[in-house]
Enzyme design. Structure first.
Site, PDB file in Angstrom:
ATOM      1  N   TYR A 135     -13.867  22.765 -40.583  1.00  0.00           N
ATOM      2  CA  TYR A 135     -14.208  22.203 -41.896  1.00  0.00           C
ATOM      3  C   TYR A 135     -15.716  22.016 -42.069  1.00  0.00           C
ATOM      4  O   TYR A 135     -16.213  21.970 -43.184  1.00  0.00           O
ATOM      5  CB  TYR A 135     -13.520  20.838 -42.113  1.00  0.00           C
ATOM      6  CG  TYR A 135     -12.024  20.927 -42.339  1.00  0.00           C
ATOM      7  CD1 TYR A 135     -11.355  22.134 -42.276  1.00  0.00           C
ATOM      8  CD2 TYR A 135     -11.283  19.788 -42.620  1.00  0.00           C
ATOM      9  CE1 TYR A 135      -9.981  22.194 -42.475  1.00  0.00           C
ATOM     10  CE2 TYR A 135      -9.911  19.850 -42.829  1.00  0.00           C
ATOM     11  CZ  TYR A 135      -9.273  21.068 -42.746  1.00  0.00           C
ATOM     12  OH  TYR A 135      -7.922  21.139 -42.947  1.00  0.00           O
ATOM     13  N   LYS A 190      -4.616  25.097 -29.798  1.00  0.00           N
ATOM     14  CA  LYS A 190      -4.184  26.498 -29.945  1.00  0.00           C
ATOM     15  C   LYS A 190      -4.975  27.261 -28.876  1.00  0.00           C
ATOM     16  O   LYS A 190      -5.672  28.250 -29.150  1.00  0.00           O
ATOM     17  CB  LYS A 190      -4.488  26.972 -31.380  1.00  0.00           C
ATOM     18  CG  LYS A 190      -3.881  28.301 -31.752  1.00  0.00           C
ATOM     19  CD  LYS A 190      -2.391  28.272 -31.946  1.00  0.00           C
ATOM     20  CE  LYS A 190      -1.862  29.673 -32.193  1.00  0.00           C
ATOM     21  NZ  LYS A 190      -0.397  29.769 -32.121  1.00  0.00           N
ATOM     22  N   ASP A 222       1.665  25.267 -33.200  1.00  0.00           N
ATOM     23  CA  ASP A 222       2.875  25.804 -33.843  1.00  0.00           C
ATOM     24  C   ASP A 222       4.123  25.117 -33.294  1.00  0.00           C
ATOM     25  O   ASP A 222       5.045  24.766 -34.032  1.00  0.00           O
ATOM     26  CB  ASP A 222       2.963  27.334 -33.700  1.00  0.00           C
ATOM     27  CG  ASP A 222       2.472  27.851 -32.363  1.00  0.00           C
ATOM     28  OD1 ASP A 222       1.922  27.051 -31.573  1.00  0.00           O
ATOM     29  OD2 ASP A 222       2.647  29.050 -32.088  1.00  0.00           O
ATOM     30  N   ASP A 246      -5.048  17.453 -40.103  1.00  0.00           N
ATOM     31  CA  ASP A 246      -4.874  17.389 -41.555  1.00  0.00           C
ATOM     32  C   ASP A 246      -3.441  17.802 -41.906  1.00  0.00           C
ATOM     33  O   ASP A 246      -2.726  17.125 -42.651  1.00  0.00           O
ATOM     34  CB  ASP A 246      -5.889  18.373 -42.173  1.00  0.00           C
ATOM     35  CG  ASP A 246      -5.994  18.236 -43.676  1.00  0.00           C
ATOM     36  OD1 ASP A 246      -5.286  17.402 -44.247  1.00  0.00           O
ATOM     37  OD2 ASP A 246      -6.783  18.985 -44.280  1.00  0.00           O
ATOM     38  N   ASP A 250       0.220  15.169 -42.557  1.00  0.00           N
ATOM     39  CA  ASP A 250       1.001  15.217 -43.800  1.00  0.00           C
ATOM     40  C   ASP A 250       2.461  15.542 -43.502  1.00  0.00           C
ATOM     41  O   ASP A 250       3.372  14.990 -44.129  1.00  0.00           O
ATOM     42  CB  ASP A 250       0.433  16.263 -44.765  1.00  0.00           C
ATOM     43  CG  ASP A 250      -0.572  15.648 -45.730  1.00  0.00           C
ATOM     44  OD1 ASP A 250      -1.125  14.579 -45.387  1.00  0.00           O
ATOM     45  OD2 ASP A 250      -0.801  16.224 -46.806  1.00  0.00           O
TER      46      ASP A 250
END
Ligand code: NAD
Length: 356
Positions: A135, A190, A222, A246, A250
């Site tokens: 980001y 990852k 994943d 992020d 959620d």
């Protein structure tokens, strides 16, 4: 002790008013000062984070934040959009650790889209690194490709990066938090594909040596996304980078049924923090008096615990919230047959009454 109260836009003003009411009812010694932020600040001062608001936030021990944003500001230049206020506050205060608990209250088990037995008693904490990762990594932008599958074509790119100190400090925050809970940290990465997250995994493993009493497991993102809906109660504390956090936070919030119930905290290394509900300004219901204030009230409880050293008062608020749920009081977002539908102000009043 000083609290900066920044209600913001939409339902922000309605829900923060209820949290302030609850804080005042505790009869503790702190000052509260209110300032505009987001679209409200743009209207009042031409900027979503005016200098005076930023100054107040810097001086305060904690910030109680409502929500910012409205679709009517979507055409403004990006630096003037309400959401920039949050990024500005995070940057100015060095808020690098985002805490998002996902708790499924017994009385709201049916509100989850998962089977009740999967979520009953759920209590997990997602800790998201907030200042690094893809980001914020430079360079980023658009250019003409010189290699890849389509040399000469227009392309866009971002840079994923994490430095050792950034990973070390968030890992410590996660291990410390786990010590006060179920003593287990799942570090999500990852590492099988990304250099940045192999480094993440290596550094988290190193830091873990200082916390032998806490169990550490590593999980690919994943698989973590899958396990969160398959067996969410197997997690205690999840720590991960900015982008994975992020998305996963959620996902986790939905396990609990309503976003109107979920608090959050963003902390720096001085324990100064910004406390806000996990949801946005909900322009679709703003001004109707139906927004659920509990996420904001629970954020105020987190503020008392993490930044203001008032764990007992935080417990009182959290117990009061459980009491009003047990009494069957529900705002429309968590309403079901057989319960009593109430508005924002009634819910706040009920929490105050339940403080005892
Ligand atoms: P949102 O979270 O505001 O709303 C999503 C849905 O959840 C809506 O149907 C809304 O009515 C409902 N909802 C949210 N909070 C609720 C509450 N307390 N009680 C009952 N229902 C609630 O997300 P959105 O609609 O995608 O975004 C609206 C605006 O909020 C946008 O401008 C967005 O940029 C902004 N936003 C701000 C923040 C923030 O301030 N931290 C976070 C997310 C979105």
């Amino acid at each position: 002790m000083k609290i900066a109260v920044l209600p913001g836009d939409g339902i922000g003003t309605e829900i923060v008013a209820e949290a302030v009411k609850v804080l005042q009812a505790l009869d503790l010694k702190f000052a509260m000062e209110t300032a505009p932020v987001g679209g409200a600040a743009y209207e009042a001062a031409g900027h979503p984070l005016p200098e005076s608001t930023l100054q107040l936030a810097k001086e305060a021990d904690a910030i109680l934040f409502g929500a910012v944003g409205d679709w009517k500001y979507d055409t403004l230049d990006r630096p003037l959009r309400p959401e920039q206020a949050i990024l500005g506050l995070r940057k100015a205060l060095g808020l690098f650790a985002n805490f998002r608990p996902a708790i499924c209250y017994e009385q709201l088990t049916h509100a989850s889209s998962l089977k009740p037995e999967l979520v009953a008693g759920l209590d997990i904490l997602i800790i998201r690194e907030l200042t690094g990762d893809i980001y914020f990594g430079q360079p980023r932008g658009r250019r003409t490709a010189v290699d890849g599958h389509f040399p000469g074509a227009e392309e866009a790119f971002d840079t994923m990066r994490y430095s050792r100190p950034e990973i070390e400090r968030i890992a410590r925050v996660a291990f410390e938090a786990a010590r006060k809970r179920g003593k287990k940290v799942t570090s999500v990465d990852k590492a099988n594909v990304l250099e940045t997250f192999q480094f993440w995994k290596d550094v988290v493993t190193e830091v873990h040596q200082d916390y032998p009493d806490v169990q550490l497991e590593h999980m690919y993102v994943d698989n973590a996304a899958m396990q969160l809906v398959k067996k969410p109660k197997a997690f205690d504390v999840i720590v991960t980078g900015n982008m994975f956090g992020d998305i996963l936070s959620d996902e986790a919030s939905m396990l609990t049924g309503s976003i109107g119930m979920l608090p959050s905290a963003s902390l720096n290394d001085r324990k100064q923090g910004l406390y806000e509900p996990s949801h946005g300004s909900a322009p679709d219901i703003a001004g109707k008096g139906v927004a659920n204030p509990l996420a904001t009230i629970l954020s105020a409880a987190m503020m008392l615990r993490f930044s203001l050293n008032q764990a007992e008062a935080a417990d009182r608020i959290e117990k009061a919230v459980q009491t009003v749920l047990a009494q069957g009081l529900r705002t429309p977002d968590i309403y079901s047959e057989g319960t009593t539908k109430v508005g924002t102000v009634q819910m706040g009043d009920a929490v105050v009454k339940a403080l005892g």
